[in-house]
Scaffold this active site. Structure first.
Site, PDB file in Angstrom:
ATOM      1  N   MET A 151       0.769  -1.303   0.123  1.00 48.98           N
ATOM      2  CA  MET A 151       0.085  -0.196   0.140  1.00 48.98           C
ATOM      3  C   MET A 151       0.917   1.204  -0.050  1.00 48.98           C
ATOM      4  O   MET A 151       1.735   1.243   0.717  1.00 48.98           O
ATOM      5  CB  MET A 151      -0.735  -0.140   1.280  1.00 48.98           C
ATOM      6  CG  MET A 151      -1.521   1.133   1.817  1.00 48.98           C
ATOM      7  SD  MET A 151      -2.886   0.935   2.980  1.00 48.98           S
ATOM      8  CE  MET A 151      -1.944   1.610   4.370  1.00 48.98           C
ATOM      9  N   SER A 210       3.346  -6.875   2.130  1.00 44.90           N
ATOM     10  CA  SER A 210       2.049  -6.534   2.734  1.00 44.90           C
ATOM     11  C   SER A 210       1.030  -6.648   2.130  1.00 44.90           C
ATOM     12  O   SER A 210       0.873  -8.041   1.693  1.00 44.90           O
ATOM     13  CB  SER A 210       2.327  -4.844   2.991  1.00 44.90           C
ATOM     14  OG  SER A 210       1.492  -4.455   3.998  1.00 44.90           O
ATOM     15  N   GLN A 211       0.046  -5.900   1.764  1.00 41.96           N
ATOM     16  CA  GLN A 211      -1.210  -6.396   0.956  1.00 41.96           C
ATOM     17  C   GLN A 211      -1.010  -7.064  -0.425  1.00 41.96           C
ATOM     18  O   GLN A 211      -1.731  -7.898  -0.714  1.00 41.96           O
ATOM     19  CB  GLN A 211      -2.045  -5.111   0.817  1.00 41.96           C
ATOM     20  CG  GLN A 211      -1.578  -4.211  -0.179  1.00 41.96           C
ATOM     21  CD  GLN A 211      -2.656  -2.841  -0.406  1.00 41.96           C
ATOM     22  OE1 GLN A 211      -3.462  -2.747   0.160  1.00 41.96           O
ATOM     23  NE2 GLN A 211      -2.264  -2.224  -1.402  1.00 41.96           N
ATOM     24  N   ASP A 226       5.408  -5.757  14.680  1.00 41.27           N
ATOM     25  CA  ASP A 226       4.824  -4.814  13.685  1.00 41.27           C
ATOM     26  C   ASP A 226       3.949  -3.940  14.435  1.00 41.27           C
ATOM     27  O   ASP A 226       2.994  -4.386  15.305  1.00 41.27           O
ATOM     28  CB  ASP A 226       3.934  -5.871  12.818  1.00 41.27           C
ATOM     29  CG  ASP A 226       3.707  -5.043  11.463  1.00 41.27           C
ATOM     30  OD1 ASP A 226       3.012  -3.925  11.465  1.00 41.27           O
ATOM     31  OD2 ASP A 226       3.727  -5.954  10.280  1.00 41.27           O
ATOM     32  N   HIS A 236       6.949  -3.415  10.555  1.00 42.96           N
ATOM     33  CA  HIS A 236       6.582  -3.759   9.253  1.00 42.96           C
ATOM     34  C   HIS A 236       7.410  -3.628   8.171  1.00 42.96           C
ATOM     35  O   HIS A 236       7.894  -2.234   8.004  1.00 42.96           O
ATOM     36  CB  HIS A 236       5.301  -3.054   9.095  1.00 42.96           C
ATOM     37  CG  HIS A 236       4.290  -3.632   7.743  1.00 42.96           C
ATOM     38  ND1 HIS A 236       3.896  -5.060   7.907  1.00 42.96           N
ATOM     39  CD2 HIS A 236       3.959  -3.030   6.877  1.00 42.96           C
ATOM     40  CE1 HIS A 236       3.088  -5.051   6.982  1.00 42.96           C
ATOM     41  NE2 HIS A 236       2.995  -4.051   6.233  1.00 42.96           N
TER      42      HIS A 236
END
Ligand SMILES: *[C@@H]1O[C@H](CO)[C@@H](O)[C@H](O)[C@H]1NC(C)=O
Ligand SMILES: *[C@@H]1O[C@H](CO)[C@@H](O)[C@H](O)[C@H]1NC(C)=O
Ligand SMILES: *[C@@H]1O[C@H](CO)[C@@H](O)[C@H](O)[C@H]1NC(C)=O
Length: 296
Positions: A31, A105-106, A223, A279
């Site tokens: 993202m 991530s996403q 995270d 993260h």
């Protein structure tokens, strides 16, 4: 005579080795990021190319410009993005023999959707780096350059993540998973509830996921951007509350084996890696030691 035979087979073998090209790698960014930022995906591409000479690395760009690519990570319907990527990959002659996929991530859960929906060309290993396979119930510290986008996202999700307007327009709403309202999530989540077989079991999804060689999930042990970090190992909040989390093997998805994860686990196909740090924070040495083996 024996030595001649040995020599012949050696020549044949070395010929085979010479023709063997490294397995290509497809990357999907997270993202607020883009395909080619020299400090994120561009850097990953570079260090992979350095360690695996001759490898073809495709870092996915969703849209025609870098700005569009970044904006689409917030605003373009995820199912449409997956369809677009499937087309792109199917048309790429360099991927014909199969490839490894690595999502950040996403991008981790988006590439899992590619595995489940688009088995051609075949995916060998899927590596999810901080992906949220059971979704999120918050973005404590929304990453990305523009804090006004983060503020807007929070406002939209508060307004109603499962309303049609928000589902249609906001990527993060499409993997929003409200543990206090599982019923709404199951019914209305456009993307995540579908790939996690929450509405019904599509046996094709299961078969395709199970055809992976390895499904590697990296969790960032400290995270602060993903709520809850357990989602990065496919765990989540126990239903009807938002404090206690359970690991994948205690979820219904696993015990009912709706996605083949139990069978994959028993076959040693699931790899859970933990890395200390926030993260997407990891060192080059950690990457070489822990991730590179799955790219060769
Ligand atoms: C199951 O998934 C496949 C692959 O995406 C799709 O072609 C098929 O239509 C789905 N089946 C149902 C019943 O939705
Ligand atoms: C990160 O998390 C791990 C596991 O919970 C913990 O052992 C470690 O002390 C944490 N590191 C930092 C720097 O907070
Ligand atoms: C479930 O997974 C955890 C790690 O997340 C492991 O420690 C535990 O042994 C597993 N339980 C079963 C029944 O396999």
């Amino acid at each position: 005579m024996a030595s001649i035979r040995l020599f012949v087979s050696f020549v044949l073998l070395s010929g085979a080795f010479c023709r063997m090209e490294p397995v290509p790698l497809v990357i999907w960014h997270g993202m607020g990021d883009s395909c080619c930022n020299p400090e994120s995906m561009g850097y990953i591409k570079k260090i992979v190319e350095k360690k695996i000479p001759g490898i073809y690395v495709l870092s996915l760009k969703i849209g025609s410009t870098l700005i569009e690519d970044m904006e689409n990570s917030f605003f373009k319907n995820v199912n449409d993005q997956v369809t677009l990527v499937c087309d792109m990959l199917a048309k790429d002659p360099k991927l014909k023999g199969g490839y490894n996929a690595m999502g950040f991530s996403q991008g981790g859960q988006f590439l899992r959707a590619v595995v489940q929906r688009c088995p051609t060309p075949p995916i060998i290993n899927l590596i999810s780096v901080g992906g949220q396979h059971q979704g999120v119930y918050g973005f404590p510290r929304c990453p990305g350059e523009s804090s006004h986008i983060c503020d807007w996202i929070r406002k939209m999700l508060d307004l109603g993540a499962y309303t049609k307007e928000v589902q249609d327009r906001l990527v993060q709403a499409q993997y929003w998973h409200d543990p206090l309202n599982e019923e709404e999530y199951r019914k209305k989540s456009l993307f995540l509830a579908d790939i996690n077989q929450e509405r019904f079991v599509n046996t094709t999804y299961k078969k395709n996921l199970m055809s992976l060689n390895k499904f590697v999930m990296v969790k960032f042990l400290n995270d602060t951007m993903v709520d809850p970090p357990a989602s990065e190992w496919f765990g989540y909040y126990r239903s009807n509350q938002a404090t206690e989390t359970i690991p994948l093997n205690e979820t219904l998805l696993y015990t009912e084996d709706r996605l083949g994860l139990m069978e994959m686990d028993q076959a040693g196909k699931l790899v859970f890696l933990g890395v200390e740090g926030d993260h997407l924070h990891f060192s080059k040495d950690w990457f070489y030691k822990n991730i590179l083996p799955f790219l060769q």
